[in-house]
Scaffold this motif. Sequence first.
Motif, PDB file in Angstrom:
ATOM      1  N   VAL A 152       0.842  -1.199   0.000  1.00 27.71           N
ATOM      2  CA  VAL A 152       0.000   0.000   0.000  1.00 27.71           C
ATOM      3  C   VAL A 152       0.883   1.258   0.000  1.00 27.71           C
ATOM      4  CG1 VAL A 152      -0.235   0.024   2.540  1.00 27.71           C
ATOM      5  CG2 VAL A 152      -1.974   1.122   1.142  1.00 27.71           C
ATOM      6  N   ASP A 153       0.463   2.244  -0.777  1.00 32.98           N
ATOM      7  CA  ASP A 153       1.156   3.538  -0.893  1.00 32.98           C
ATOM      8  C   ASP A 153       2.484   3.489  -1.653  1.00 32.98           C
ATOM      9  OD1 ASP A 153      -0.808   4.989   0.279  1.00 32.98           O
ATOM     10  OD2 ASP A 153       0.152   5.181   2.239  1.00 32.98           O
ATOM     11  N   HIS A 154       2.812   2.365  -2.233  1.00 30.23           N
ATOM     12  CA  HIS A 154       4.062   2.328  -3.001  1.00 30.23           C
ATOM     13  C   HIS A 154       3.883   2.888  -4.420  1.00 30.23           C
ATOM     14  CE1 HIS A 154       6.804  -0.400  -0.370  1.00 30.23           C
ATOM     15  NE2 HIS A 154       6.262   0.596   0.296  1.00 30.23           N
ATOM     16  N   GLY A 155       2.610   3.171  -4.795  1.00 30.87           N
ATOM     17  CA  GLY A 155       2.403   3.901  -6.058  1.00 30.87           C
ATOM     18  C   GLY A 155       1.697   3.135  -7.171  1.00 30.87           C
ATOM     19  N   LYS A 156       0.975   2.078  -6.834  1.00 33.63           N
ATOM     20  CA  LYS A 156       0.289   1.271  -7.854  1.00 33.63           C
ATOM     21  C   LYS A 156      -0.745   2.092  -8.624  1.00 33.63           C
ATOM     22  CE  LYS A 156      -1.170  -1.589  -4.641  1.00 33.63           C
ATOM     23  NZ  LYS A 156      -0.491  -1.032  -3.440  1.00 33.63           N
ATOM     24  N   THR A 157      -1.586   2.819  -7.874  1.00 31.82           N
ATOM     25  CA  THR A 157      -2.657   3.588  -8.520  1.00 31.82           C
ATOM     26  C   THR A 157      -2.075   4.717  -9.355  1.00 31.82           C
ATOM     27  OG1 THR A 157      -3.955   3.086  -6.554  1.00 31.82           O
ATOM     28  CG2 THR A 157      -4.848   4.737  -8.045  1.00 31.82           C
ATOM     29  N   THR A 158      -1.063   5.373  -8.816  1.00 33.19           N
ATOM     30  CA  THR A 158      -0.424   6.471  -9.546  1.00 33.19           C
ATOM     31  C   THR A 158       0.188   5.947 -10.856  1.00 33.19           C
ATOM     32  OG1 THR A 158       0.101   7.427  -7.398  1.00 33.19           O
ATOM     33  CG2 THR A 158       1.200   8.399  -9.300  1.00 33.19           C
ATOM     34  N   LEU A 159       0.809   4.769 -10.784  1.00 31.55           N
ATOM     35  CA  LEU A 159       1.404   4.186 -11.990  1.00 31.55           C
ATOM     36  C   LEU A 159       0.324   3.854 -13.013  1.00 31.55           C
ATOM     37  CD1 LEU A 159       3.743   3.060 -13.641  1.00 31.55           C
ATOM     38  CD2 LEU A 159       3.508   0.906 -12.386  1.00 31.55           C
TER      39      LEU A 159
ATOM     40  N   ILE B  98      11.673   7.320  -7.766  1.00 32.90           N
ATOM     41  CA  ILE B  98      13.082   7.714  -7.870  1.00 32.90           C
ATOM     42  C   ILE B  98      13.230   9.233  -7.741  1.00 32.90           C
ATOM     43  CG2 ILE B  98      13.943   5.728  -9.184  1.00 32.90           C
ATOM     44  CD1 ILE B  98      13.757   7.453 -11.712  1.00 32.90           C
ATOM     45  N   ASP B  99      12.133   9.970  -8.011  1.00 34.66           N
ATOM     46  CA  ASP B  99      12.218  11.441  -7.881  1.00 34.66           C
ATOM     47  C   ASP B  99      12.411  11.867  -6.429  1.00 34.66           C
ATOM     48  OD1 ASP B  99       9.146  12.466  -6.937  1.00 34.66           O
ATOM     49  OD2 ASP B  99       9.287  10.479  -7.788  1.00 34.66           O
ATOM     50  N   ARG B 100      12.223  10.950  -5.497  1.00 36.74           N
ATOM     51  CA  ARG B 100      12.401  11.303  -4.084  1.00 36.74           C
ATOM     52  C   ARG B 100      13.836  11.090  -3.597  1.00 36.74           C
ATOM     53  NH1 ARG B 100       8.634   8.729  -0.199  1.00 36.74           N
ATOM     54  NH2 ARG B 100       9.719  10.181   1.164  1.00 36.74           N
TER      55      ARG B 100
HETATM   56  P1  GDP Z   1      -0.993   2.615  -3.915  1.00 46.53           P
HETATM   57  O1  GDP Z   1      -1.580   2.491  -2.540  1.00 46.53           O
HETATM   58  O2  GDP Z   1       0.116   1.640  -4.126  1.00 46.53           O
HETATM   59  O3  GDP Z   1      -1.995   2.602  -5.027  1.00 46.53           O
HETATM   60  O4  GDP Z   1      -0.244   4.044  -3.929  1.00 46.53           O
HETATM   61  P2  GDP Z   1      -0.701   5.420  -4.584  1.00 46.53           P
HETATM   62  O5  GDP Z   1      -0.579   5.383  -6.053  1.00 46.53           O
HETATM   63  O6  GDP Z   1      -2.015   5.821  -4.010  1.00 46.53           O
HETATM   64  O7  GDP Z   1       0.452   6.386  -4.050  1.00 46.53           O
HETATM   65  C1  GDP Z   1       0.647   6.646  -2.683  1.00 46.53           C
HETATM   66  C2  GDP Z   1       1.262   8.023  -2.519  1.00 46.53           C
HETATM   67  O8  GDP Z   1       2.540   8.053  -3.125  1.00 46.53           O
HETATM   68  C3  GDP Z   1       0.445   9.134  -3.180  1.00 46.53           C
HETATM   69  O9  GDP Z   1       0.504  10.264  -2.371  1.00 46.53           O
HETATM   70  C4  GDP Z   1       1.183   9.369  -4.488  1.00 46.53           C
HETATM   71  O10 GDP Z   1       1.026  10.669  -4.965  1.00 46.53           O
HETATM   72  C5  GDP Z   1       2.611   9.103  -4.080  1.00 46.53           C
HETATM   73  N1  GDP Z   1       3.426   8.638  -5.208  1.00 46.53           N
HETATM   74  C6  GDP Z   1       3.161   7.612  -6.052  1.00 46.53           C
HETATM   75  N2  GDP Z   1       4.138   7.475  -6.950  1.00 46.53           N
HETATM   76  C7  GDP Z   1       5.047   8.444  -6.687  1.00 46.53           C
HETATM   77  C8  GDP Z   1       6.294   8.814  -7.278  1.00 46.53           C
HETATM   78  O11 GDP Z   1       6.782   8.233  -8.240  1.00 46.53           O
HETATM   79  N3  GDP Z   1       6.954   9.866  -6.685  1.00 46.53           N
HETATM   80  C9  GDP Z   1       6.466  10.539  -5.604  1.00 46.53           C
HETATM   81  N4  GDP Z   1       7.179  11.541  -5.111  1.00 46.53           N
HETATM   82  N5  GDP Z   1       5.297  10.208  -5.045  1.00 46.53           N
HETATM   83  C10 GDP Z   1       4.593   9.181  -5.573  1.00 46.53           C
END
Ligand code: GDP
Length: 360
Positions: free
Chosen positions: A20-27, A139-141
């Motif tokens: 969770v929060d590792h960025g699946k939805t954002t990807l 990686i941008d972090r």
């Molecule tokens: P999920 O729970 O795996 O679906 O994660 P989310 O896609 O909801 O992302 C969790 C948080 O990480 C959100 O606040 C996103 O904006 C942030 N996030 C996701 N990908 C990146 C990334 O590549 N860089 C940064 N800086 N933040 C990211």
Amino acid sequence: MSSTSREWIRQPIIVVMGHVDHGKTTLLDKIRGTAVARKEPGEITQHVGASIVPASVLKKIAEPLKKYFPKLQIEIPGLLFIDTPGHELFANLRKRGGSVADMAILVVDVMEGFQPQTVEAINILKEKRVPFVVAANKIDRIEGWRPTPDAPFLETIRNQSQRALNLLEEKIYRIAGELYNHGFEAERFDRVRDFRRTVAIIPISAKTGEGVSELLALITGLVQQFMKKKLVTSSEPAKGVVLEVKEEPGLGTTIDVIIYDGVLRKNDLFIIAGKSKPVVTRVRALLMPRPLQDMRMHEGRFTQVEEVYAATGVKVSAPDLDDALAGSPLYVIPDETKLQDYLRMVSEEVSELRFKVESD
Ligand code: GDP
């Protein structure tokens, strides 16, 4: 079957997994955004429960990568991504002997490394024998990172300080170590010599888009090299899985289905598992999202089609779906005299699934 039976290579079915929060939805949003922005007019990218990155988009994305992957030709019609990430949906993608998913992207936050659900995902993928790549996200972090939006990873690293590169290297090394502890050799993708033995790690930022083109190109390349035979399908009666069972205003209970083989047509007789017994019914309507609408918002946003071809996500409206079971197989019954065979087959396949539901 009719003499017009034909064969084609279908889109591989890809799932995104990870903590969770590792960025699946954002990807997934990034990939969808890329597919919508770069598609040709008339190309359908949104399905029910899934999105397609069409071949034309893969070609455009792969263009700047030509110098790194000179031999990459696009031979598949696209990639089909299951829209909802996570383990629960993955569980609904079961099919006899494995998973409907052809490949997975395991998203790992580079700053955090492996977390409990990362391990859980790896174990599921191992058990179901689904090949995967690792997207080392965010990686941008990394301290001092200078982002170039949507640039290939191999380009953006040329703008980075030695210190940022060293930090990245450390993080990737750590992820490779974690993978090793779970039985996988892993390397950064551009250093992999044999993709059958080594899991590729692609550093990306789902936020800035860096590395996402390589991720898509790499999946395309891997699928074409190792899975093409598995992706051949034909105009046979459809096979699919029920991803979700949903009430829709005006339609009653509908099922969202991923078709991984053959053709599904209006009026087709089909069988799925029900909560108490198999359900045999006929397709009343096949529904696809209207173009340019967000498919997660439903009402009145569907358009009817006469038939759909693998691989696709489609909403099926039919009588008697109230008892339908998510995760159930779906088979079109081409010939009613074979009904008993299908009843037996579906009962066998879901006995395990139903047992699980009842014991929850
Ligand atoms: P999920 O729970 O795996 O679906 O994660 P989310 O896609 O909801 O992302 C969790 C948080 O990480 C959100 O606040 C996103 O904006 C942030 N996030 C996701 N990908 C990146 C990334 O590549 N860089 C940064 N800086 N933040 C990211």
